[in-house]
Design an enzyme around this catalytic site. Structure first.
Site, PDB file in Angstrom:
ATOM      1  N   GLY A  46       0.821  -1.131  -0.076  1.00 19.74           N
ATOM      2  CA  GLY A  46      -0.014   0.089  -0.082  1.00 19.74           C
ATOM      3  C   GLY A  46       0.873   1.204  -0.055  1.00 19.74           C
ATOM      4  O   GLY A  46       2.045   1.192   0.433  1.00 19.74           O
ATOM      5  N   GLN A  51       3.108   9.906   0.951  1.00 17.61           N
ATOM      6  CA  GLN A  51       4.414   9.330   1.207  1.00 17.61           C
ATOM      7  C   GLN A  51       5.657   9.378   0.198  1.00 17.61           C
ATOM      8  O   GLN A  51       6.676   9.146   0.079  1.00 17.61           O
ATOM      9  CB  GLN A  51       4.255   7.687   1.134  1.00 17.61           C
ATOM     10  N   CYS A  94       5.454  -0.076   7.520  1.00 18.83           N
ATOM     11  CA  CYS A  94       5.368   1.105   6.581  1.00 18.83           C
ATOM     12  C   CYS A  94       6.337   1.455   5.886  1.00 18.83           C
ATOM     13  O   CYS A  94       7.647   1.352   6.121  1.00 18.83           O
ATOM     14  CB  CYS A  94       5.033   2.368   7.348  1.00 18.83           C
ATOM     15  N   LEU A  95       6.326   2.037   4.417  1.00 17.19           N
ATOM     16  CA  LEU A  95       7.210   2.111   3.487  1.00 17.19           C
ATOM     17  C   LEU A  95       7.975   3.471   4.328  1.00 17.19           C
ATOM     18  O   LEU A  95       9.196   3.594   3.798  1.00 17.19           O
ATOM     19  CB  LEU A  95       7.055   2.361   2.173  1.00 17.19           C
ATOM     20  N   HIS A 136      -4.970   1.488   7.342  1.00 17.42           N
ATOM     21  CA  HIS A 136      -3.389   2.192   7.291  1.00 17.42           C
ATOM     22  C   HIS A 136      -3.191   3.339   6.240  1.00 17.42           C
ATOM     23  O   HIS A 136      -2.711   4.328   6.674  1.00 17.42           O
ATOM     24  CB  HIS A 136      -2.385   0.987   7.267  1.00 17.42           C
ATOM     25  N   GLU A 137      -3.347   3.146   4.901  1.00 20.87           N
ATOM     26  CA  GLU A 137      -3.221   4.176   3.970  1.00 20.87           C
ATOM     27  C   GLU A 137      -4.292   5.671   4.200  1.00 20.87           C
ATOM     28  O   GLU A 137      -3.594   6.248   3.995  1.00 20.87           O
ATOM     29  CB  GLU A 137      -3.357   3.615   2.621  1.00 20.87           C
ATOM     30  N   HIS A 140      -2.746   7.577   6.584  1.00 20.13           N
ATOM     31  CA  HIS A 140      -1.756   8.546   5.932  1.00 20.13           C
ATOM     32  C   HIS A 140      -2.359   9.652   5.549  1.00 20.13           C
ATOM     33  O   HIS A 140      -1.625  11.047   5.646  1.00 20.13           O
ATOM     34  CB  HIS A 140      -0.830   7.781   5.051  1.00 20.13           C
TER      35      HIS A 140
END
Length: 171
Positions: A46, A51, A94-95, A136-137, A140
């Protein structure tokens, strides 16, 4: 398609709330394609536009397992309209917070209203990993990180570690 550099904690941009996408045009579709390419390259499941430094309410997800055919999903202006009382716990990563994982409890199922890459309104019912990933996304997009769902002590340790690493990298 272009692989974009990822924004990493403690960059304050990650705490910024994203603005709605006003118009779905070739620029937004190209952004979605670039995000998918960046997510697959990372590799991740994701990615929110913030990000990669774009404060727009756009996210991409693909929870297909390795070896399975890719199933990319694009969510534009996503909004959770229903969530279950039942909870589930997943180990999240998380990236933007590389190599850190923690168990996070979230609703087990959610219904998300959003636009697809062609501007068509969709209602997506999600459970399991997809439900966790979409929550989660969307976090963000609201300037919230998964570490905000863990204990304050653990969160402060993670932030301290990444702040120290960023300072060392800047030297």
């Amino acid at each position: 398609m272009t692989i974009k550099p990822l924004i990493i904690l403690p960059d304050p941009l990650l705490r910024q709330a994203s603005k709605p996408v006003e118009q779905i045009d070739t620029e937004i579709q190209r952004l979605a394609d670039d995000m998918l390419e960046t997510m697959y390259d990372a590799p991740g499941i994701g990615l929110a536009a913030i990000q990669i430094g774009v404060p727009r309410r756009l996210l991409v997800i693909d929870v297909a397992r390795e070896g399975e055919e890719k199933k990319p999903l694009v969510f534009i202006n996503p909004e959770i309209v229903a969530s279950s009382d039942e909870r589930s716990v997943y180990e999240e990563g998380c990236l933007s917070i590389p190599d850190y994982y923690a168990e996070v409890e979230r609703p087990a199922r959610v219904t998300v209203k959003h636009l697809d890459r062609n501007g068509k309104e969709q209602l997506t019912e999600a459970d399991g990993l997809l439900a966790t990933c979409v929550q989660h996304e969307i976090d963000h997009l609201n300037g919230v990180l998964f570490i905000d769902h863990i204990s304050r002590l653990k969160r402060e340790m993670v932030i301290k570690k990444f702040t120290k690493a960023a300072k060392a990298k800047a030297l």
